[in-house]
Scaffold this active site. Sequence first.
Site, PDB file in Angstrom:
ATOM      1  N   LYS A   1       0.822  -1.220   0.000  1.00 33.63           N
ATOM      2  CA  LYS A   1       0.000   0.000   0.000  1.00 33.63           C
ATOM      3  C   LYS A   1       0.848   1.258   0.000  1.00 33.63           C
ATOM      4  O   LYS A   1       0.472   2.258  -0.608  1.00 33.63           O
ATOM      5  CB  LYS A   1      -0.978  -0.007   1.182  1.00 33.63           C
ATOM      6  CG  LYS A   1      -2.044  -1.076   1.010  1.00 33.63           C
ATOM      7  CD  LYS A   1      -3.291  -0.825   1.823  1.00 33.63           C
ATOM      8  CE  LYS A   1      -4.349  -1.847   1.416  1.00 33.63           C
ATOM      9  NZ  LYS A   1      -5.469  -1.933   2.354  1.00 33.63           N
TER      10      LYS A   1
ATOM     11  N   LYS B   1      -7.991 -12.149  -9.414  1.00 35.45           N
ATOM     12  CA  LYS B   1      -9.091 -12.293  -8.467  1.00 35.45           C
ATOM     13  C   LYS B   1     -10.161 -11.230  -8.729  1.00 35.45           C
ATOM     14  O   LYS B   1      -9.832 -10.095  -9.078  1.00 35.45           O
ATOM     15  CB  LYS B   1      -8.515 -12.105  -7.054  1.00 35.45           C
ATOM     16  CG  LYS B   1      -9.278 -12.836  -5.972  1.00 35.45           C
ATOM     17  CD  LYS B   1      -8.587 -12.673  -4.633  1.00 35.45           C
ATOM     18  CE  LYS B   1      -9.568 -12.089  -3.646  1.00 35.45           C
ATOM     19  NZ  LYS B   1      -8.987 -11.814  -2.344  1.00 35.45           N
TER      20      LYS B   1
ATOM     21  N   LYS C   1     -13.456  -5.473  -6.030  1.00 38.33           N
ATOM     22  CA  LYS C   1     -14.327  -4.300  -6.160  1.00 38.33           C
ATOM     23  C   LYS C   1     -13.532  -3.060  -6.537  1.00 38.33           C
ATOM     24  O   LYS C   1     -14.106  -2.047  -6.904  1.00 38.33           O
ATOM     25  CB  LYS C   1     -15.139  -4.077  -4.876  1.00 38.33           C
ATOM     26  CG  LYS C   1     -14.319  -3.761  -3.640  1.00 38.33           C
ATOM     27  CD  LYS C   1     -15.220  -3.686  -2.391  1.00 38.33           C
ATOM     28  CE  LYS C   1     -14.369  -3.591  -1.128  1.00 38.33           C
ATOM     29  NZ  LYS C   1     -15.152  -3.796   0.099  1.00 38.33           N
TER      30      LYS C   1
END
Length: 335
Positions: free
Chosen positions: A118, A202, A205
């Site tokens: 991140k 995968k 969203k």
Amino acid sequence: MSEEAPKKKIIFSGIQPTGVPTLGNYIGALRNWAAMQDDYRCVYCIVDQHALTVRQDPAQFRKQILNSYALMMACGVDPEKSVYYIQSHVPAHAQLSWILSCYTQFGELSRMTQFKDKSAKHPENVNAGLFTYPVLMAADILLYQADLVPVGEDQKQHVEICRDIANRFNGIYGNVFTIPEPYIPKREQGARIMSLTDPARKMSKSDENPNGYISILDPPETILRKFKRAVTDSDGEICYREGKDGINNLLAIYSVLTGQTIAQAEEAFSGKGYGYLKEQVGSVTAETLRPIQEEYSRLTADRAYLEQCIRTGAEKAASISARTLAKVSKKIGLI
Ligand code: TRP
């Protein structure tokens, strides 16, 4: 039976109130939240404080927290059976998190893969919360003396560090915390749902192409359309085989949602075309999500009831977590 029934194990799980979960989240995790309620004492939390590691628009965030709370109930989380609440409503999380951060090393947090990923992805906002995220998560879990934490592959390292922190603390002060274990429910195994547009990845969203995922609030016609466009292959045969990622994914979704084995699904589609398979997977998905969507509409229209559940949930969570926090405070010498 004269003997007392064995005490049910405690499960803790949390979900961030950001974005609507996908069909992949539903199959991989959310439907298990409801299923586990009979066999375990479940504590389920909307982790709004974890979501603050990314800048949120306040008005939007407020809505998302409430909607996420309602959505999990629509997926079967029962606030009477389980402890179901919003993290920021229970101050013990932040309190224990501070204490545990003093028992967590800079080095071990620096090695967390999620932190590294991140911070590499968003170099403009590598805040301290992102760094200490695993400590808050450890506090979530340890406050409720959870035995098991259902998590996907990507969260296993977080449960690992939680165990390390708890073991370290127990080593100094005695048995204060239950050491939790990562838990992957049986039917979750192998249920990895892939993107419809890039079946090697995968389903997510955060995919910038919305055709890649089914949101659990997508209306039936959107679901059918997205499956119709799903990427497959050109050999025309419906079978589960290496190299057929797209078809494998459709068969997997179909078999999970109908309760059939992959072999049974293959049998059902033998000799049929891809168009037919897509239609069938689309309609099974739409039918599965329909009652959830209906319940979600009903709940979001009943604000008073939702708020009452949220309040009661926070009270239950506060009373359990206060015991652990008091024990910890006493052990370390706070007065
Ligand atoms: N980190 C988890 C995720 O992003 C969310 C989470 C926060 C969580 N606290 C938790 C999950 C405690 C399990 C237990 O998915």
